[in-house]
Enzyme design. Sequence first.
Site, PDB file in Angstrom:
ATOM      1  N   ARG A 104       0.854  -1.196   0.000  1.00  0.00           N
ATOM      2  CA  ARG A 104       0.000   0.000   0.000  1.00  0.00           C
ATOM      3  C   ARG A 104       0.879   1.231   0.000  1.00  0.00           C
ATOM      4  O   ARG A 104       1.746   1.382   0.868  1.00  0.00           O
ATOM      5  CB  ARG A 104      -0.860   0.027   1.276  1.00  0.00           C
ATOM      6  CG  ARG A 104      -1.987  -0.917   1.265  1.00  0.00           C
ATOM      7  CD  ARG A 104      -3.102  -0.506   2.215  1.00  0.00           C
ATOM      8  NE  ARG A 104      -2.700   0.077   3.479  1.00  0.00           N
ATOM      9  CZ  ARG A 104      -3.558   0.448   4.416  1.00  0.00           C
ATOM     10  NH1 ARG A 104      -4.855   0.288   4.214  1.00  0.00           N
ATOM     11  NH2 ARG A 104      -3.151   0.962   5.537  1.00  0.00           N
ATOM     12  N   THR A 108      -1.213   7.473  -0.604  1.00  0.00           N
ATOM     13  CA  THR A 108      -2.534   7.273  -1.225  1.00  0.00           C
ATOM     14  C   THR A 108      -3.285   6.086  -0.624  1.00  0.00           C
ATOM     15  O   THR A 108      -4.492   5.979  -0.786  1.00  0.00           O
ATOM     16  CB  THR A 108      -2.400   7.018  -2.733  1.00  0.00           C
ATOM     17  OG1 THR A 108      -1.688   5.786  -2.912  1.00  0.00           O
ATOM     18  CG2 THR A 108      -1.633   8.125  -3.426  1.00  0.00           C
ATOM     19  N   ASP A 200       0.226  -3.423  12.048  1.00  0.00           N
ATOM     20  CA  ASP A 200       0.741  -3.778  10.719  1.00  0.00           C
ATOM     21  C   ASP A 200       1.127  -5.257  10.705  1.00  0.00           C
ATOM     22  O   ASP A 200       2.120  -5.660  11.320  1.00  0.00           O
ATOM     23  CB  ASP A 200       1.955  -2.896  10.388  1.00  0.00           C
ATOM     24  CG  ASP A 200       2.405  -3.089   8.948  1.00  0.00           C
ATOM     25  OD1 ASP A 200       2.648  -4.248   8.542  1.00  0.00           O
ATOM     26  OD2 ASP A 200       2.483  -2.093   8.218  1.00  0.00           O
ATOM     27  N   ASP A 203       4.733  -6.211   9.398  1.00  0.00           N
ATOM     28  CA  ASP A 203       5.786  -5.827  10.344  1.00  0.00           C
ATOM     29  C   ASP A 203       5.784  -6.744  11.568  1.00  0.00           C
ATOM     30  O   ASP A 203       6.839  -7.158  12.053  1.00  0.00           O
ATOM     31  CB  ASP A 203       5.600  -4.368  10.794  1.00  0.00           C
ATOM     32  CG  ASP A 203       6.071  -3.380   9.735  1.00  0.00           C
ATOM     33  OD1 ASP A 203       6.736  -3.813   8.775  1.00  0.00           O
ATOM     34  OD2 ASP A 203       5.764  -2.179   9.865  1.00  0.00           O
TER      35      ASP A 203
HETATM   36  C1  PRP Z   1      -1.181  -4.853   4.207  1.00  0.00           C
HETATM   37  C2  PRP Z   1      -1.956  -6.151   4.307  1.00  0.00           C
HETATM   38  C3  PRP Z   1      -2.756  -6.124   3.030  1.00  0.00           C
HETATM   39  C4  PRP Z   1      -3.067  -4.659   2.854  1.00  0.00           C
HETATM   40  C5  PRP Z   1      -4.470  -4.405   3.306  1.00  0.00           C
HETATM   41  O1  PRP Z   1      -0.083  -4.993   3.385  1.00  0.00           O
HETATM   42  O2  PRP Z   1      -1.161  -7.283   4.445  1.00  0.00           O
HETATM   43  O3  PRP Z   1      -2.077  -6.636   1.911  1.00  0.00           O
HETATM   44  O4  PRP Z   1      -2.142  -3.940   3.680  1.00  0.00           O
HETATM   45  O5  PRP Z   1      -4.835  -3.101   3.081  1.00  0.00           O
HETATM   46  P1  PRP Z   1      -5.947  -2.663   2.030  1.00  0.00           P
HETATM   47  O6  PRP Z   1      -7.114  -3.569   2.249  1.00  0.00           O
HETATM   48  O7  PRP Z   1      -6.238  -1.245   2.417  1.00  0.00           O
HETATM   49  O8  PRP Z   1      -5.369  -2.771   0.658  1.00  0.00           O
HETATM   50  P2  PRP Z   1       1.043  -3.866   3.232  1.00  0.00           P
HETATM   51  O9  PRP Z   1       0.710  -2.981   2.087  1.00  0.00           O
HETATM   52  O10 PRP Z   1       1.263  -3.200   4.554  1.00  0.00           O
HETATM   53  O11 PRP Z   1       2.315  -4.708   2.783  1.00  0.00           O
HETATM   54  P3  PRP Z   1       3.154  -5.801   3.610  1.00  0.00           P
HETATM   55  O12 PRP Z   1       2.287  -7.018   3.783  1.00  0.00           O
HETATM   56  O13 PRP Z   1       4.318  -6.049   2.721  1.00  0.00           O
HETATM   57  O14 PRP Z   1       3.550  -5.193   4.928  1.00  0.00           O
HETATM   58  N1  URA Z   2      -2.495  -3.336   6.757  1.00  0.00           N
HETATM   59  C1  URA Z   2      -2.178  -3.829   7.967  1.00  0.00           C
HETATM   60  O1  URA Z   2      -1.190  -4.569   8.103  1.00  0.00           O
HETATM   61  N2  URA Z   2      -2.949  -3.475   9.003  1.00  0.00           N
HETATM   62  C2  URA Z   2      -4.028  -2.681   8.888  1.00  0.00           C
HETATM   63  O2  URA Z   2      -4.719  -2.421   9.894  1.00  0.00           O
HETATM   64  C3  URA Z   2      -4.357  -2.188   7.612  1.00  0.00           C
HETATM   65  C4  URA Z   2      -3.572  -2.529   6.547  1.00  0.00           C
END
Ligand code: PRP
Ligand code: URA
Length: 209
Positions: A104, A108, A200, A203
């Site tokens: 994400r 944005t 997160d 993380d």
């Molecule tokens: C997080 C999560 C989803 C997304 C959800 O990933 O694992 O993929 O956000 O958010 P959304 O429904 O608003 O799209 P992130 O982008 O943080 O990447 P990561 O898993 O690599 O930390």
């Molecule tokens: N991605 C995450 O990992 N946590 C949230 O709460 C939203 C998006």
Amino acid sequence: MGALHVIDHPLITHKLSIMRMESTGSKDFRTLLNEISMLMGYEITRDLPLEDIEIRTPVAPMCAKRIAGRKLAIVPILRAGLGMVDGLLSLIPVAKVGHIGLYRDKKTHLPVEYYCKLPEDIDDRTVILVDPMLATGGSASDAIALLKKRGCKSIRLMCLVGAPEGAEKVLSDHPDVDIFIAAMDERLNEHKYIVPGLGDAGDRLFGTK
Ligand code: PRP
Ligand code: URA
């Protein structure tokens, strides 16, 4: 028509509560996500079709049952979806695994694609798309669109925690997809994080920040 299935089995709910706690470290977070994925896998595969098979037990011949129909593929959305793969593979060891990389954008909050590697015969398989978090629904919706572009006709989405906005987006963009989730939380905050959520997921899973 796609539907939202909240799998609130007491074991899942209990384990999820520990995952949510700020004090839970990566090792336990990973173990719990793996266990919950296995438990959810039991429900997500409940309606798989069966076919008859003639076998012999040590005592007598019988008409037994085995899983029929499309083969399965598990597709995690990187990174956090990776934490849900092993639990499902322990139930369905013959499933193939594809990977979709999306993150994400910090400003944005829209998903950005950076990787996609899927089994060649993905269009012939039932896909279980996995990602612990369903926040705005942008990542899940884009991943489903990508799978459809590759010819997938049977897709189910398995998440851990969701926000109503995310579920609404996926069901409206993809009315043919069923969503399985362990908990539907209240809302998103101004940073599009799920409240109360668990923070997160990527993380916490990998110990990054
Ligand atoms: C997080 C999560 C989803 C997304 C959800 O990933 O694992 O993929 O956000 O958010 P959304 O429904 O608003 O799209 P992130 O982008 O943080 O990447 P990561 O898993 O690599 O930390
Ligand atoms: N991605 C995450 O990992 N946590 C949230 O709460 C939203 C998006």
